[in-house]
Design a protein around this motif. Structure first.
Motif, mmCIF file in Angstrom:
data_model
loop_
_atom_site.group_PDB
_atom_site.id
_atom_site.type_symbol
_atom_site.label_atom_id
_atom_site.label_comp_id
_atom_site.label_asym_id
_atom_site.label_seq_id
_atom_site.Cartn_x
_atom_site.Cartn_y
_atom_site.Cartn_z
ATOM 1 N N GLN A 162 -11.913 -25.192 -3.340
ATOM 2 C CA GLN A 162 -12.338 -24.715 -4.653
ATOM 3 C C GLN A 162 -11.932 -23.257 -4.822
ATOM 4 O O GLN A 162 -12.364 -22.388 -4.046
ATOM 5 N N LEU A 163 -11.101 -23.012 -5.819
ATOM 6 C CA LEU A 163 -10.625 -21.656 -6.082
ATOM 7 C C LEU A 163 -11.773 -20.779 -6.574
ATOM 8 O O LEU A 163 -12.469 -21.124 -7.516
ATOM 9 N N ARG A 164 -11.994 -19.661 -5.880
ATOM 10 C CA ARG A 164 -13.028 -18.710 -6.283
ATOM 11 C C ARG A 164 -12.435 -17.550 -7.071
ATOM 12 O O ARG A 164 -13.010 -17.089 -8.035
ATOM 13 N N SER A 165 -11.267 -17.045 -6.614
ATOM 14 C CA SER A 165 -10.684 -15.912 -7.328
ATOM 15 C C SER A 165 -9.204 -15.771 -7.030
ATOM 16 O O SER A 165 -8.708 -16.232 -6.006
ATOM 17 N N VAL A 166 -8.529 -15.111 -7.955
ATOM 18 C CA VAL A 166 -7.129 -14.728 -7.818
ATOM 19 C C VAL A 166 -7.072 -13.251 -8.177
ATOM 20 O O VAL A 166 -7.625 -12.834 -9.195
ATOM 21 N N ARG A 167 -6.420 -12.469 -7.309
ATOM 22 C CA ARG A 167 -6.404 -11.029 -7.542
ATOM 23 C C ARG A 167 -5.056 -10.457 -7.126
ATOM 24 O O ARG A 167 -4.588 -10.701 -6.019
ATOM 25 N N GLN A 168 -4.452 -9.679 -8.014
ATOM 26 C CA GLN A 168 -3.252 -8.935 -7.637
ATOM 27 C C GLN A 168 -3.699 -7.761 -6.791
ATOM 28 O O GLN A 168 -4.586 -7.004 -7.171
ATOM 29 N N GLN A 169 -3.106 -7.617 -5.600
ATOM 30 C CA GLN A 169 -3.510 -6.537 -4.706
ATOM 31 C C GLN A 169 -2.640 -5.303 -4.875
ATOM 32 O O GLN A 169 -3.132 -4.188 -4.862
ATOM 33 N N THR A 170 -1.350 -5.503 -4.918
ATOM 34 C CA THR A 170 -0.388 -4.415 -5.090
ATOM 35 C C THR A 170 0.726 -4.982 -5.953
ATOM 36 O O THR A 170 0.631 -6.111 -6.438
ATOM 37 N N SER A 171 1.795 -4.238 -6.099
ATOM 38 C CA SER A 171 2.922 -4.782 -6.857
ATOM 39 C C SER A 171 3.621 -5.893 -6.083
ATOM 40 O O SER A 171 4.447 -6.607 -6.633
ATOM 41 N N ALA A 172 3.263 -6.063 -4.812
ATOM 42 C CA ALA A 172 3.906 -7.082 -3.981
ATOM 43 C C ALA A 172 3.012 -8.288 -3.682
ATOM 44 O O ALA A 172 3.512 -9.391 -3.522
ATOM 45 N N PHE A 173 1.702 -8.118 -3.585
ATOM 46 C CA PHE A 173 0.820 -9.166 -3.065
ATOM 47 C C PHE A 173 -0.151 -9.704 -4.101
ATOM 48 O O PHE A 173 -0.616 -8.972 -4.972
ATOM 49 N N VAL A 174 -0.494 -10.984 -3.928
ATOM 50 C CA VAL A 174 -1.576 -11.596 -4.688
ATOM 51 C C VAL A 174 -2.505 -12.284 -3.684
ATOM 52 O O VAL A 174 -2.045 -12.859 -2.702
ATOM 53 N N GLU A 175 -3.805 -12.171 -3.917
ATOM 54 C CA GLU A 175 -4.797 -12.751 -3.012
ATOM 55 C C GLU A 175 -5.459 -13.951 -3.694
ATOM 56 O O GLU A 175 -5.911 -13.851 -4.836
ATOM 57 N N LEU A 176 -5.516 -15.052 -2.960
ATOM 58 C CA LEU A 176 -6.195 -16.259 -3.413
ATOM 59 C C LEU A 176 -7.406 -16.482 -2.527
ATOM 60 O O LEU A 176 -7.281 -16.477 -1.290
ATOM 61 N N GLN A 177 -8.577 -16.664 -3.118
ATOM 62 C CA GLN A 177 -9.792 -16.931 -2.346
ATOM 63 C C GLN A 177 -10.289 -18.324 -2.700
ATOM 64 O O GLN A 177 -10.441 -18.665 -3.872
ATOM 65 N N TYR A 178 -10.525 -19.123 -1.644
ATOM 66 C CA TYR A 178 -10.996 -20.498 -1.795
ATOM 67 C C TYR A 178 -12.252 -20.710 -0.987
ATOM 68 O O TYR A 178 -12.380 -20.195 0.126
ATOM 69 N N ASP A 179 -13.159 -21.515 -1.533
ATOM 70 C CA ASP A 179 -14.300 -22.008 -0.780
ATOM 71 C C ASP A 179 -13.928 -23.376 -0.243
ATOM 72 O O ASP A 179 -13.269 -24.178 -0.929
ATOM 73 N N VAL A 180 -14.349 -23.664 0.989
ATOM 74 C CA VAL A 180 -14.101 -24.957 1.604
ATOM 75 C C VAL A 180 -15.300 -25.854 1.296
ATOM 76 O O VAL A 180 -16.445 -25.460 1.483
ATOM 77 N N VAL A 181 -15.009 -27.052 0.796
ATOM 78 C CA VAL A 181 -16.038 -28.037 0.486
ATOM 79 C C VAL A 181 -15.746 -29.273 1.317
ATOM 80 O O VAL A 181 -14.606 -29.722 1.389
ATOM 81 N N TYR A 182 -16.757 -29.801 1.945
ATOM 82 C CA TYR A 182 -16.589 -31.002 2.762
ATOM 83 C C TYR A 182 -17.218 -32.189 2.045
ATOM 84 O O TYR A 182 -18.252 -32.049 1.398
#
Length: 183
Positions: A162-182
């Motif tokens: 489950q996608l929690r957030s998407v965030r641009q970190q710098t001009s080079a990187f993007v961060e994807l945060q997911y929660d794990v659901v079983y």
């Protein structure tokens, strides 16, 4: 307390190249934004032997260079079947086998704080197999490697992350945060 897999990945889903090298990542040099906050929430660390070996040989104890100190203050568990040197000042535990009892030991040492699974992907997959993985944080780098060590060599499809957030970190990187659901 959460068990978190935080790693960087190429756009094509590899955390190390075909030679198990991380050089592709170190060209970017700086810690990502939010690194200090992430590290402050961590009470214990786990990593596989290949990751540890690469750190020793290329960053901490390269041949012909002065050794560098261990970069983490948290106790660290290295999953390995080999004998390795320990960098000065490091609180390192060499372990092997089932991740479940080691996870319990790490959770006790973490004292309510999170556990960081550094990698590699196969080790993280073993935590996933035993329902011990809670969160995935993937920083995508603007490179493709074509082959190498996959981000997570397990199908996770039902239920999906489950996608929690998407965030641009710098001009080079993007961060994807997911929660794990079983299921």
């Amino acid at each position: 307390m959460k068990t978190v897999y935080l790693t960087a990945s190429s756009l094509d889903g590899f955390i190390a190249d075909a030679r198990n090298s991380l050089e592709w990542l170190f060209q970017f040099q700086a810690d990502p934004p939010g690194w200090e906050e992430f590290e402050a929430r961590i009470g214990a660390i786990a990593m596989g032997a290949t990751t540890y070996q690469w750190l020793l040989e290329h960053e901490l104890m390269p041949p012909g260079a002065d050794p560098k100190p261990w970069p983490h203050r948290q106790p660290t568990w290295i999953f390995t079947h080999r004998t390795w040197p320990t960098p000065p000042g490091a609180d390192i535990h060499f372990v092997q086998g089932d991740v479940r009892p080691v996870h319990a030991e790490m959770a006790a040492a973490a004292n309510g704080r999170d556990i960081w699974l550094v990698g590699g992907g196969e080790l993280v997959g073993q935590f996933w197999d035993h329902r011990l993985l809670d969160e995935l944080i993937v920083t995508l780098a603007p490179v493709t490697l074509g082959a190498g060590a996959p981000l997570l060599p397990r199908p996770i499809t039902d239920p999906p992350l489950q996608l929690r957030s998407v965030r641009q970190q710098t001009s080079a990187f993007v961060e994807l945060q997911y929660d794990v659901v079983y299921a």
